[in-house]
Design a protein around this motif. Structure first.
Motif, mmCIF file in Angstrom:
data_model
loop_
_atom_site.group_PDB
_atom_site.id
_atom_site.type_symbol
_atom_site.label_atom_id
_atom_site.label_comp_id
_atom_site.label_asym_id
_atom_site.label_seq_id
_atom_site.Cartn_x
_atom_site.Cartn_y
_atom_site.Cartn_z
ATOM 1 N N UNK A 105 0.842 -1.200 0.000
ATOM 2 C CA UNK A 105 0.000 0.000 0.000
ATOM 3 C C UNK A 105 0.873 1.246 0.000
ATOM 4 N N UNK A 106 0.560 2.192 -0.868
ATOM 5 C CA UNK A 106 1.251 3.484 -0.866
ATOM 6 C C UNK A 106 0.432 4.554 -0.155
ATOM 7 N N UNK A 107 -0.836 4.252 0.127
ATOM 8 C CA UNK A 107 -1.702 5.127 0.915
ATOM 9 C C UNK A 107 -1.551 4.714 2.377
ATOM 10 N N UNK A 108 -1.189 5.633 3.269
ATOM 11 C CA UNK A 108 -0.889 5.249 4.645
ATOM 12 C C UNK A 108 -2.093 5.026 5.552
ATOM 13 N N UNK A 109 -3.257 4.700 5.008
ATOM 14 C CA UNK A 109 -4.416 4.468 5.876
ATOM 15 C C UNK A 109 -4.213 3.240 6.758
ATOM 16 N N UNK A 110 -3.598 2.188 6.203
ATOM 17 C CA UNK A 110 -3.334 0.979 6.988
ATOM 18 C C UNK A 110 -2.314 1.279 8.081
ATOM 19 N N UNK A 111 -1.234 1.942 7.690
ATOM 20 C CA UNK A 111 -0.197 2.322 8.639
ATOM 21 C C UNK A 111 -0.767 3.207 9.745
ATOM 22 N N UNK A 112 -1.669 4.111 9.399
ATOM 23 C CA UNK A 112 -2.280 4.993 10.400
ATOM 24 C C UNK A 112 -3.085 4.202 11.422
ATOM 25 N N UNK A 113 -3.855 3.216 10.970
ATOM 26 C CA UNK A 113 -4.635 2.392 11.899
ATOM 27 C C UNK A 113 -3.708 1.600 12.817
ATOM 28 N N UNK A 114 -2.594 1.098 12.258
ATOM 29 C CA UNK A 114 -1.630 0.356 13.076
ATOM 30 C C UNK A 114 -1.019 1.253 14.150
ATOM 31 N N UNK A 115 -0.662 2.480 13.778
ATOM 32 C CA UNK A 115 -0.101 3.420 14.762
ATOM 33 C C UNK A 115 -1.140 3.794 15.817
ATOM 34 N N UNK A 116 -2.383 3.978 15.387
ATOM 35 C CA UNK A 116 -3.469 4.256 16.331
ATOM 36 C C UNK A 116 -3.597 3.144 17.362
ATOM 37 N N UNK A 117 -3.319 1.911 16.930
ATOM 38 C CA UNK A 117 -3.456 0.749 17.805
ATOM 39 C C UNK A 117 -2.148 0.363 18.495
ATOM 40 N N UNK A 118 -1.196 1.303 18.536
ATOM 41 C CA UNK A 118 -0.043 1.128 19.400
ATOM 42 C C UNK A 118 1.241 0.658 18.769
ATOM 43 N N UNK A 119 1.281 0.490 17.443
ATOM 44 C CA UNK A 119 2.535 0.090 16.794
ATOM 45 C C UNK A 119 3.598 1.162 17.043
ATOM 46 N N UNK A 120 4.843 0.738 17.294
ATOM 47 C CA UNK A 120 5.906 1.705 17.584
ATOM 48 C C UNK A 120 6.529 2.266 16.318
ATOM 49 N N UNK A 121 6.487 1.502 15.230
ATOM 50 C CA UNK A 121 7.100 1.929 13.970
ATOM 51 C C UNK A 121 6.466 1.133 12.840
ATOM 52 N N UNK A 122 6.283 1.786 11.696
ATOM 53 C CA UNK A 122 5.726 1.111 10.540
ATOM 54 C C UNK A 122 6.629 1.307 9.331
ATOM 55 N N UNK A 123 6.734 0.250 8.546
ATOM 56 C CA UNK A 123 7.448 0.285 7.269
ATOM 57 C C UNK A 123 6.443 0.001 6.157
ATOM 58 N N UNK A 124 6.504 0.783 5.090
ATOM 59 C CA UNK A 124 5.582 0.629 3.974
ATOM 60 C C UNK A 124 6.334 0.150 2.742
ATOM 61 N N UNK A 125 5.804 -0.906 2.124
ATOM 62 C CA UNK A 125 6.413 -1.480 0.934
ATOM 63 C C UNK A 125 5.368 -1.571 -0.166
ATOM 64 N N UNK A 126 5.717 -1.041 -1.355
ATOM 65 C CA UNK A 126 4.798 -1.090 -2.492
ATOM 66 C C UNK A 126 5.601 -0.977 -3.774
ATOM 67 N N UNK A 127 4.938 -1.235 -4.900
ATOM 68 C CA UNK A 127 5.592 -1.086 -6.200
ATOM 69 C C UNK A 127 6.074 0.343 -6.412
#
Length: 286
Positions: A105-127
Motif C-alpha cells: 500500500x502506498x496510501x498510509x491508511x493501513x499504517x495509520x490504523x496500526x499506529x493508532x493501535x499502538x505500533x511503535x514503527x511502521x514500514x511501507x512497501x509497495x511497487x
C-alpha cells in the motif's frame, strides 16, 4: 524467491488483454480458477515510479483522527476499515510497541490504523516509491526488502530473530538487522503477477508475495491478510485481480497458521452476507 526483488525483469507494456496462451493453464489453475467473462482491464504502471506527494505527519494525524471518529479514511468502505480495526484490537499483543510492515500500500491508511493501535514503527512497501516525512514511518524499495532478508539469512540464527530490532550504526546508516513483529496486507496480494502495475506476468505472483512476507517476519509474527473472497470458488478477473475460493486460499496460506477469520457478515450482524463478503484472516508465521 527473495532474489527476484533485486532483478530488473523486462515486462510487457501495455499488459496483455488476455492471459498469454502459454500461461493460461497456470493462471487459471487448469480450470479451477476460471477466467471471469467480465474483463476488468488496467494500465497503471506503478513499478519503479515515484509517488508525487510525500507522507506527512499532518496526513497521518488526520487519518488517525478520522479512524478514531469512524470516518471513512480510505478508498475502501467503513466496514472494511472496521474489520482491520477489530482484528488489531483482538490481537493487540502482537501490535502494541511492535514494528510492523504495511505490505502493498502506498496510501498510509493501513499504517495509520496500526499506529493508532499502538505500533511503535511502521514500514511501507509497495511497487511505487514513496517518501515519508514522519519519523514513525519508513518506506522500503524492493532492494531494501531483499537486504533485510539477506542480512538475517547470513548473520542471525533462529533465536536471534526473535530479539532483532532496527538499529543504526555510528555513522547514522541503517543497519537492517530487522525482522517484522507483524504485517498487514489489505487488498494487495491478489494483484501480484497480473501485470496491471507494470509487474512481470507471473501465475504464482500472489503465492510468491506471501512467501516474501514470510521471509522477513519473525517466527510467531502475526499477518493480517485481506484478499477478495467468494464462497462459490476462485476466479480470475483479468487483469484487475484474483478472487479467492478455498482451493486457492489453501495455497496462499501454506506455511501460516490461521488463527481467526473476521468477516463483514459477522461485523454487520448478518446484513452483509452475500457470497463475496469482505474477509480478513489473522495468520501466524510458523
Amino acid at each position: 524467491m527473495m532474489k527476484k526483488l533485486t532483478k530488473t525483469i523486462k515486462t510487457e507494456w501495455p499488459p496483455p488483454k488476455q492471459p498469454p496462451i502459454e500461461m493460461y493453464d497456470d493462471f487459471t489453475m487448469f480450470g479451477r480458477m476460471p477466467l471471469d467473462k467480465n474483463l476488468w482491464y488496467f494500465q497503471e504502471k506503478y513499478l519503479g515510479n515515484m509517488k508525487s506527494t510525500p507522507i506527512t505527519k499532518e496526513e497521518i494525524q488526520f487519518k488517525i483522527t478520522a479512524r478514531a471518529l469512524r470516518w471513512k479514511m480510505s478508498t475502501y468502505g467503513i466496514v472494511e476499515e472496521d474489520l482491520l480495526q477489530a482484528a488489531l484490537i483482538k490481537y493487540s499483543q502482537g501490535v502494541q510497541d511492535k514494528i510492523g510492515l504495511d505490505f502493498g500500500s502506498s496510501d498510509p491508511w493501513i499504517t495509520s490504523i496500526a499506529l493508532l493501535n499502538g505500533a511503535s514503527k511502521m514500514y511501507m512497501f509497495d511497487y511505487i516509491k514513496t517518501v515519508s516525512l514522519d519519523d514513525e514511518i519508513e518506506t522500503l524499495t524492493q532492494l531494501q526488502l531483499y537486504r533485510i532478508w539477506h542480512q538475517q539469512l547470513t548473520i542471525m540464527d533462529e533465536n536471534k530473530l526473535r530479539e532483532s530490532s532496527l538499529t543504526r550504526s555510528k555513522k547514522g546508516r541503517k543497519n537492517h538487522s530487522l525482522m517484522f513483529d507483524f504485517a498487514i496486507s489489505f487488498s494487495s496480494i491478489e494483484h501480484s503477477g497480473l501485470g496491471r502495475f507494470g509487474d512481470p506476468l507471473n501465475p504464482y505472483g500472489d503465492l510468491e508475495a506471501m512467501a516474501q512476507m514470510w521471509c522477513v517476519m519473525k517466527p510467531g509474527a502475526i499477518l493480517f491478510l485481506n484478499v477478495p473472497f467468494h464462497q462459490n470458488g476462485s476466479s480470475l478477473v483479468w487483469n484487475a485481480h484474483r478472487i479467492y475460493g478455498y482451493n486457492r486460499l489453501q495455497h496462499l496460506t501454506a506455511n501460516w497458521k490461521i488463527l481467526q477469520e473476521f468477516n463483514s457478515c459477522q461485523l454487520t450482524n448478518g446484513l452483509m452476507c452475500d457470497g463475496g463478503f469482505a474477509v480478513l484472516w489473522v495468520l501466524e508465521r510458523v
